[in-house]
Design a protein around this motif. Structure first.
Motif, PDB file in Angstrom:
ATOM      1  N   ASP A 255       0.809  -1.225   0.000  1.00 30.51           N
ATOM      2  CA  ASP A 255       0.000   0.000   0.000  1.00 30.51           C
ATOM      3  C   ASP A 255       0.839   1.271   0.000  1.00 30.51           C
ATOM      4  OD1 ASP A 255      -2.694   1.177   0.161  1.00 30.51           O
ATOM      5  OD2 ASP A 255      -2.070   1.869   2.149  1.00 30.51           O
ATOM      6  N   SER A 256       2.157   1.152  -0.023  1.00 32.18           N
ATOM      7  CA  SER A 256       2.984   2.355   0.003  1.00 32.18           C
ATOM      8  C   SER A 256       4.380   2.022  -0.498  1.00 32.18           C
ATOM      9  CB  SER A 256       3.062   2.918   1.431  1.00 32.18           C
ATOM     10  OG  SER A 256       3.586   1.944   2.324  1.00 32.18           O
ATOM     11  N   GLY A 257       5.148   3.098  -0.760  1.00 32.65           N
ATOM     12  CA  GLY A 257       6.505   2.914  -1.216  1.00 32.65           C
ATOM     13  C   GLY A 257       6.594   2.688  -2.720  1.00 32.65           C
ATOM     14  N   ASP A 258       7.751   2.213  -3.152  1.00 37.33           N
ATOM     15  CA  ASP A 258       7.980   1.896  -4.564  1.00 37.33           C
ATOM     16  C   ASP A 258       7.310   0.563  -4.854  1.00 37.33           C
ATOM     17  OD1 ASP A 258       8.949   1.103  -7.054  1.00 37.33           O
ATOM     18  OD2 ASP A 258      10.947   1.932  -6.702  1.00 37.33           O
ATOM     19  N   ALA A 263       7.060  -5.138  -5.135  1.00 33.45           N
ATOM     20  CA  ALA A 263       6.380  -6.308  -5.682  1.00 33.45           C
ATOM     21  C   ALA A 263       7.389  -7.348  -6.155  1.00 33.45           C
ATOM     22  CB  ALA A 263       5.469  -5.898  -6.831  1.00 33.45           C
ATOM     23  N   VAL A 264       8.462  -6.909  -6.762  1.00 31.29           N
ATOM     24  CA  VAL A 264       9.506  -7.848  -7.207  1.00 31.29           C
ATOM     25  C   VAL A 264      10.092  -8.581  -6.008  1.00 31.29           C
ATOM     26  CG1 VAL A 264      11.818  -7.996  -8.207  1.00 31.29           C
ATOM     27  CG2 VAL A 264      10.072  -6.563  -9.293  1.00 31.29           C
ATOM     28  N   ALA A 299       6.042  -5.188 -13.348  1.00 34.56           N
ATOM     29  CA  ALA A 299       5.903  -5.492 -11.922  1.00 34.56           C
ATOM     30  C   ALA A 299       4.992  -6.705 -11.726  1.00 34.56           C
ATOM     31  CB  ALA A 299       5.320  -4.286 -11.182  1.00 34.56           C
ATOM     32  N   PRO A 300       5.389  -7.656 -10.888  1.00 40.07           N
ATOM     33  CA  PRO A 300       4.601  -8.887 -10.701  1.00 40.07           C
ATOM     34  C   PRO A 300       3.410  -8.667  -9.763  1.00 40.07           C
ATOM     35  CG  PRO A 300       6.546  -8.977  -9.324  1.00 40.07           C
ATOM     36  CD  PRO A 300       6.662  -7.701 -10.124  1.00 40.07           C
ATOM     37  N   ILE A 301       2.533  -7.757 -10.151  1.00 39.50           N
ATOM     38  CA  ILE A 301       1.341  -7.445  -9.367  1.00 39.50           C
ATOM     39  C   ILE A 301       0.150  -8.109 -10.039  1.00 39.50           C
ATOM     40  CG2 ILE A 301      -0.180  -5.580  -8.587  1.00 39.50           C
ATOM     41  CD1 ILE A 301       2.359  -3.777  -8.556  1.00 39.50           C
TER      42      ILE A 301
END
Length: 463
Positions: A255-258, A263-264, A299-301
């Motif tokens: 929910d925050s940050g890079d 995610a990686v 990004a692996p989201i």
């Protein structure tokens, strides 16, 4: 009081004057968006159902007359002619979910002049707001390129009604769910959500919080992992879910940050823990621009949750919309104001392949390959058909989106198609403009002649 009082004061003063002057002939008003906001290649028509609900229930009662009289500081008897006013007119509109362009009428109202005038504010409010939000949601669906996106906007939308509309419009554009329980229940769409940071903070440790939450929810769970240290939160979540054999269908939420870099790292931690099936959900200030960046970065989201910026259409929170009279009592009319010229007469929009749209007069035959967009949705103050389902609106949007040129679909620097005017509409506009200019010139000449008559050679009055 009823919704009849949800209007601007000048609508009341004009309607009152029309009634006193006996001006109750049929008037047609056209609602359109003059220009698209920056970074928009299209709009998604929305809000029509709210408008039809309002018009079908419009009735000025005694309490409304009292409110009008108080607002205009006039005796009640002066407002009495408004008592009992209802909407008895016709509405032609673009169905919800269809893609529209700048200058194209989203809706046209034809009704006795006082009725059509009094309805202006509410109609503009609903169509402008909901079209803006639906268009923002549509761009999010384009940006995620097939990944699920869900609505988390309720807590910061401009009121509960706006939050409900954001959930509905997101679902119409293809969102997979909403955090809004009322909307999910009413609309039959999935309710989605996780936990707040306060939940984690309420427990002595992050692990205690995760285990307690999992005990309360026997199925798959999503654990919020960034309250303290995000990477450590992922490790704790992985340990808890592995211990409880709850990996399949479960997820961690960032929910925050890079978000891309996190995610990686989260994907690597989960895979190393033997939980490749666990998903990653990302949220926190996302809109179509951030979604586009994350998707392009690889990004692996797995799932994206959008909130504030989408629920209020933060980069384009309003539309340059207008509700303008185009005909009164059979006489076509238009504005000639600088930068705000309008086209006269009731209209139709003809959609052609590649969005080579033509705006013509309502009684024109479609050009080759053109299909009319505006449909009669209300006649004599009554709906002409049943309320469309959310699925039907969603299908309309998907079909229109599929035919939209790729340049208009771009998230950054889109190129919007431009509708053109038909020959008949252009000719009518030229005739009406000429008539108005001739009338204005004649009135100016009369004024000048009067000035010369009443003024002497030295500015004194002639005797």
């Amino acid at each position: 009081m009823s919704d009849a009082t949800t209007t601007d004061l000048y609508e009341v003063t004009m309607a009152m004057s029309y009634l006193r002057e006996g001006m109750t002939g049929p008037a047609t008003f056209s609602l359109f968006v003059r220009d698209l906001p920056p970074e928009r290649g299209f709009l998604v028509a929305a809000g029509l159902e709210s408008v039809l609900d309002y018009l079908s229930g419009l009735h000025v009662g005694p309490e409304d007359v009292d409110a009008f009289a108080s607002a205009v500081r006039r005796p009640r008897r002066d407002l009495q002619p408004l008592l009992g006013l209802e909407f008895t007119g016709d509405v032609r509109a673009v169905p919800e979910g269809r893609i529209v362009l700048a200058g194209e009428p989203l809706l046209e109202v034809t009704a006795p002049l006082p009725q059509a005038q009094l309805a202006e504010t509410y109609v503009l409010n609903q169509l402008s707001h909901q079209t803006a939000i639906a268009s923002k949601a549509a761009r999010c669906v384009l940006a995620v390129a097939g990944h699920p996106v869900v609505d988390f906007s309720l807590r910061r939308t401009h009121g509960p009604q706006a939050g409900f509309q954001a959930a509905r419009l997101g679902a119409m554009a293809g969102f997979a769910g909403t955090s809004n329980v009322a909307a999910a229940t009413a609309l039959g769409i999935p309710a989605v959500g996780t936990m707040a940071h306060s939940y984690v903070e309420a427990f002595a440790t992050e692990e205690d919080a995760f285990r307690a939450f999992a005990r309360s929810h026997p199925g798959p769970v999503t654990l919020l992992v960034d309250t303290y240290d995000t990477e450590e939160g992922v490790r704790v979540a992985a340990r808890v879910l592995r211990d409880l054999d709850r990996g399949p269908g479960s997820a961690v939420r960032l929910d925050s940050g890079d978000l891309g870099a996190l995610a990686v790292r989260a994907r690597s931690i989960l895979d190393e823990a033997g939980l490749p099936e666990m998903r990653i959900v990302a949220s926190g200030g996302l809109d179509e621009y951030a979604l586009d960046d994350l998707i392009r970065s690889g990004a692996p989201i797995d799932t994206y949750a959008v909130g504030t910026r989408v629920g209020v259409s933060a980069d384009a929170p309003y539309l340059d919309s207008a509700y303008k009279m185009v005909e009164y009592d059979g006489r076509p009319v238009m504005k000639l104001s600088s930068a705000k010229v309008t086209a006269p007469g009731p209209k139709q929009v003809f959609r052609r392949p590649g969005y080579a749209d033509v705006i013509g007069l309502a009684d024109e035959q479609p050009p080759d390959g053109g299909r009319p967009l505006l449909e009669t949705v209300m006649r004599g103050g009554q709906r002409t058909g049943t309320r469309p389902t959310l699925d039907e609106c969603r299908e309309r949007f998907a079909a229109d989106l599929g035919g939209l040129p790729s340049a208009a679909r771009r998230i950054r620097a889109p190129v919007a198609p431009r509708a053109t005017a038909s020959e008949r509409l252009s000719a009518l506009a030229a005739r009406v403009r000429r008539r108005i200019e001739e009338q204005t010139a004649a009135a100016s000449a009369r004024s000048a002649a009067t000035e010369r008559t009443v003024s002497g050679p030295h500015g004194s009055v002639s005797r």
